[in-house]
Design a protein around this motif. Structure first.
Motif, short mmCIF file in Angstrom:
data_model
loop_
_atom_site.label_atom_id
_atom_site.label_comp_id
_atom_site.label_asym_id
_atom_site.label_seq_id
_atom_site.Cartn_x
_atom_site.Cartn_y
_atom_site.Cartn_z
N PRO A 1 11.06 13.10 54.33
CA PRO A 1 10.59 11.75 54.06
C PRO A 1 9.73 11.20 55.20
CG PRO A 1 12.90 11.73 54.70
CD PRO A 1 12.52 13.17 54.50
N ARG A 2 8.74 10.43 54.83
CA ARG A 2 7.89 9.77 55.83
C ARG A 2 8.47 8.40 56.12
NH1 ARG A 2 3.56 9.15 58.70
NH2 ARG A 2 2.04 7.49 58.44
N ILE A 3 8.83 8.16 57.37
CA ILE A 3 9.49 6.93 57.78
C ILE A 3 8.58 6.19 58.75
CG2 ILE A 3 11.51 5.93 58.92
CD1 ILE A 3 13.05 8.45 58.06
N VAL A 4 8.38 4.90 58.51
CA VAL A 4 7.60 4.05 59.41
C VAL A 4 8.52 2.99 59.99
CG1 VAL A 4 5.70 2.41 59.62
CG2 VAL A 4 5.43 4.45 58.17
N TYR B 1 14.25 3.19 69.75
CA TYR B 1 15.45 4.01 69.83
C TYR B 1 15.76 4.65 68.48
CZ TYR B 1 20.00 5.84 70.91
OH TYR B 1 21.05 6.71 71.09
N VAL B 2 15.81 3.85 67.42
CA VAL B 2 16.13 4.39 66.11
C VAL B 2 15.05 5.38 65.66
CG1 VAL B 2 16.46 3.82 63.67
CG2 VAL B 2 17.50 2.39 65.42
N GLY B 3 13.79 4.97 65.78
CA GLY B 3 12.70 5.87 65.40
C GLY B 3 12.66 7.12 66.25
N GLY B 4 12.95 6.96 67.54
CA GLY B 4 12.95 8.11 68.44
C GLY B 4 14.05 9.11 68.13
#
Length: 352
Positions: A13-16, A26-29
């Motif tokens: 999945p592509r998450i932005v 932090y969450v994205g990393g």
């Protein structure tokens, strides 16, 4: 109230992450470090930092990762949400409406959007700006602070939660692989108010100007928190809003434990003290950086709830005002002085 599901996972999945600051990075990393397809959208200042330095993530349990972002993994361009399978909104609460307006021209109908923000009403604000999206209220229970440029540290326990909406089940394995489990809930209003009860410590920590562990080890500061929590619990009971258990203790018992002498608190609340010694609240971080805080979306929510019930919330109103004063002129409130101030406000309100 939760339900266990076995989702059919999306393969990649592509998450932005929109509004990548401390929590968003932090969450994205963490998702990026586990191999997820993630793009961070944030300000140019942070983009420049992360092009010059690796994105370093650590937590209080010893986790560490280091990711060198490519130019297409951090951008200021909101249009990257056009092909997203999930958007995580992590802007400060005051910027929620603007975030929705920035996303609206680009978002595909039906795209899941999770508000990972403090406060109660951010998801509703996003939904009003994104009528074609599938907006879900979310909750980040843990604290994240930026230590050095590009280094974000997760200092307290807890896991992500979000309201169950269409399309989220298939994304659960992606979060699980990152070590940040996402729990889907059917009772998010209760979850958000319960989290807000814990967030009432944010202004106290910011006013104390000491790390969370040091602050929570001081009975006077804990008594300040107990006053704010008791006031809020009384209002929630009058409004018919239930709380849920987010800590080892039911929320109704947390103020009692907070007010205990140190020896008893240390015995009964050892899990609450499982905090990294350097952890501080995001509100402290905002004050130190000279930014407006989110106090109007934390203690201010309690004040607005009281007004809707024809009641007053003097303790939470006072904490709101003290933080706004510190936004102008920074000062440190010792625990005994802050407790005396809040008790004085309570006595005056009782006489009115």
């Amino acid at each position: 109230m939760t339900r266990t599901v076995t989702p059919d996972a999306l393969p990649n999945p592509r998450i932005v992450v929109f509004g990548a600051g401390s929590v968003g990075c932090y969450v994205g990393g963490r998702l990026l470090a586990s191999g997820a397809n993630v793009t961070l959208v944030g300000r140019r200042r942070l983009c420049d930092v992360l092009m010059a330095h690796p994105l370093v993530l650590t937590d209080y349990q010893g986790y560490r990762s280091e990711t060198h972002l490519t130019p297409d993994q951090f951008t200021e361009d909101a249009s990257v949400v056009a092909d997203a399978d999930l958007v995580l909104v992590t802007v400060k609460s005051a910027a929620t409406a603007n975030a929705g307006e920035s996303l609206a021209p680009h978002l595909r109908p039906g795209t899941p959007v999770i508000s990972l923000q403090n406060g109660i009403s951010n998801a509703a604000v996003l939904e009003s700006r994104l009528p074609g999206a599938s907006v879900s209220a979310g909750m980040v229970p843990f604290n994240v602070v930026q230590k050095q440029p590009g280094h974000f540290h997760h200092g307290t326990e807890g896991h992500l939660m979000a309201a169950r909406t269409d399309g989220l089940d298939a994304l659960l394995p992606t979060f699980a692989r990152s070590g940040l489990a996402l729990e889907l809930r059917d009772d998010m209003p209760s979850v958000l108010w319960s989290k807000l009860l814990l967030n009432l410590n944010n202004p106290i920590n910011a006013l104390s100007n000491v790390p969370l562990l040091e602050e929570l080890s001081d009975r006077d500061y804990r008594r300040c928190l107990a006053l704010a929590q008791r006031e809020t619990l009384e209002l929630l009971a009058q409004a018919g809003i239930q709380t849920v258990k987010l800590t080892a203790l039911p929320m109704s018992l947390v103020p009692r434990v907070m007010a205990l002498p140190n020896w008893a608190f240390n015995r009964l609340a050892s899990r609450m003290l499982a905090i990294d010694p350097v952890a501080r609240s995001s509100m402290w971080e905002d004050l130190e950086a000279g930014r407006p805080t989110e106090v109007d979306y934390i203690n201010g929510e309690v004040v607005r709830l009281a007004q809707s019930l024809g009641r007053a919330a003097p303790i939470n109103r006072c904490l709101t005002e003290l933080v706004h004063q510190c936004e102008i002129t920074r000062r440190r409130w010792p625990g005994d002085e802050l407790l005396a101030e809040l008790r004085s406000v309570r006595r005056l309100a009782a006489r009115a």
